[in-house]
Design a protein around this motif. Sequence first.
Motif, PDB file in Angstrom:
ATOM      1  N   GLU A 137      -0.863   6.913  -9.862  1.00 57.74           N
ATOM      2  CA  GLU A 137      -0.119   6.425  -8.766  1.00 57.74           C
ATOM      3  C   GLU A 137      -0.973   5.336  -7.913  1.00 57.74           C
ATOM      4  O   GLU A 137      -0.705   4.462  -7.754  1.00 57.74           O
ATOM      5  CB  GLU A 137       0.488   7.058  -8.019  1.00 57.74           C
TER       6      GLU A 137
ATOM      7  N   LEU B 143       7.059   4.048  -4.979  1.00 60.18           N
ATOM      8  CA  LEU B 143       6.439   3.111  -6.080  1.00 60.18           C
ATOM      9  C   LEU B 143       7.464   2.327  -6.727  1.00 60.18           C
ATOM     10  O   LEU B 143       7.401   1.249  -6.933  1.00 60.18           O
ATOM     11  CB  LEU B 143       5.434   3.642  -6.940  1.00 60.18           C
TER      12      LEU B 143
ATOM     13  N   THR C 264       0.664  -1.047   0.091  1.00 53.54           N
ATOM     14  CA  THR C 264      -0.026  -0.223   0.080  1.00 53.54           C
ATOM     15  C   THR C 264       0.916   1.299  -0.104  1.00 53.54           C
ATOM     16  O   THR C 264       2.037   1.125   0.481  1.00 53.54           O
ATOM     17  CB  THR C 264      -1.176   0.075   1.259  1.00 53.54           C
ATOM     18  N   GLN C 265       0.296   2.267  -0.702  1.00 53.42           N
ATOM     19  CA  GLN C 265       0.977   3.567  -0.562  1.00 53.42           C
ATOM     20  C   GLN C 265       1.590   3.984   0.761  1.00 53.42           C
ATOM     21  O   GLN C 265       2.709   4.437   0.929  1.00 53.42           O
ATOM     22  CB  GLN C 265       0.403   4.617  -1.249  1.00 53.42           C
TER      23      GLN C 265
ATOM     24  N   TRP D 217      -0.641   1.432  -7.546  1.00 56.91           N
ATOM     25  CA  TRP D 217      -0.385   0.446  -6.274  1.00 56.91           C
ATOM     26  C   TRP D 217      -1.558  -0.582  -6.303  1.00 56.91           C
ATOM     27  O   TRP D 217      -1.425  -1.747  -5.917  1.00 56.91           O
ATOM     28  CB  TRP D 217      -0.760   1.530  -4.875  1.00 56.91           C
TER      29      TRP D 217
ATOM     30  N   ARG E 212      -1.171  -4.707  -5.958  1.00 56.04           N
ATOM     31  CA  ARG E 212      -1.935  -5.567  -5.062  1.00 56.04           C
ATOM     32  C   ARG E 212      -2.862  -6.786  -5.586  1.00 56.04           C
ATOM     33  O   ARG E 212      -2.971  -7.583  -4.876  1.00 56.04           O
ATOM     34  CB  ARG E 212      -2.878  -4.679  -4.192  1.00 56.04           C
TER      35      ARG E 212
END
Length: 236
Positions: free
Chosen positions: A200, A180, A169-170, A204, A208
């Motif tokens: 972005e 990233l 996760t960011q 992400w 995931r």
Amino acid sequence: MSDSFGLVEDKIFEAEYFLKRLQESISMSFESSCFFSAFVSASRSITFALQAAMNGVPGFSGWYEEARKSLQTDQLAKYFVEVRNDVVHKGGNPLNRVPLEHLREHLSRQVGARESSHILVTPSSIQDEQSVLVDAVSACREYFVSLLVLIFECYSTFRTVVDSRWYFTQENFVSAGRTLEDALSELGYPPSWGQFAPSEVGAWKTLRSQQPPCLLNTLFDEFLGQVIPDPDKVSS
């Protein structure tokens, strides 16, 4: 991210497998004795595997110490630790072994019963130095649930460590001063791929989507009525 947490998951599935085999087995059979012994050993190994998998994770040591205190005050958990030690070191097995003081109660339970059940003699949770005759499968299930609660709480507390979906996760990467591009490199992709992503946030999410969901959610749901949420489905 803890790559070895899969060992914890394996031990939990192993214990659950033998619990179900015990439930299905015939009372007083050799198979039932084997399944009980295997369940006890697998269950006891869960916390050992957990400590090994989480060794060195910041905050785990203090968290586990508090969790361990809770297990130490659980009479049934203490009983199963003692049973495991006896099974491993002495070869004993208390399943369906009825001492003289409980024989009358055991026989009275058998009268009119449609089928025999597995039994255990465990310490009383009400009277010190007293024992009670209990259904073995129910006692095993209760102990298994107490361990599953422990693992669920660990999973919830350290999910960015043990769950790859929460790891990528960011927020998790930013908190560690990473980007990233670092995530892409970690997964074996060229860091430059990030600049071609429409956004972005979308990048992400794509990373995931390639990660497996929490493997224990089926058991968490069945035994606890709870699940570890997907980070992309959590309400903001």
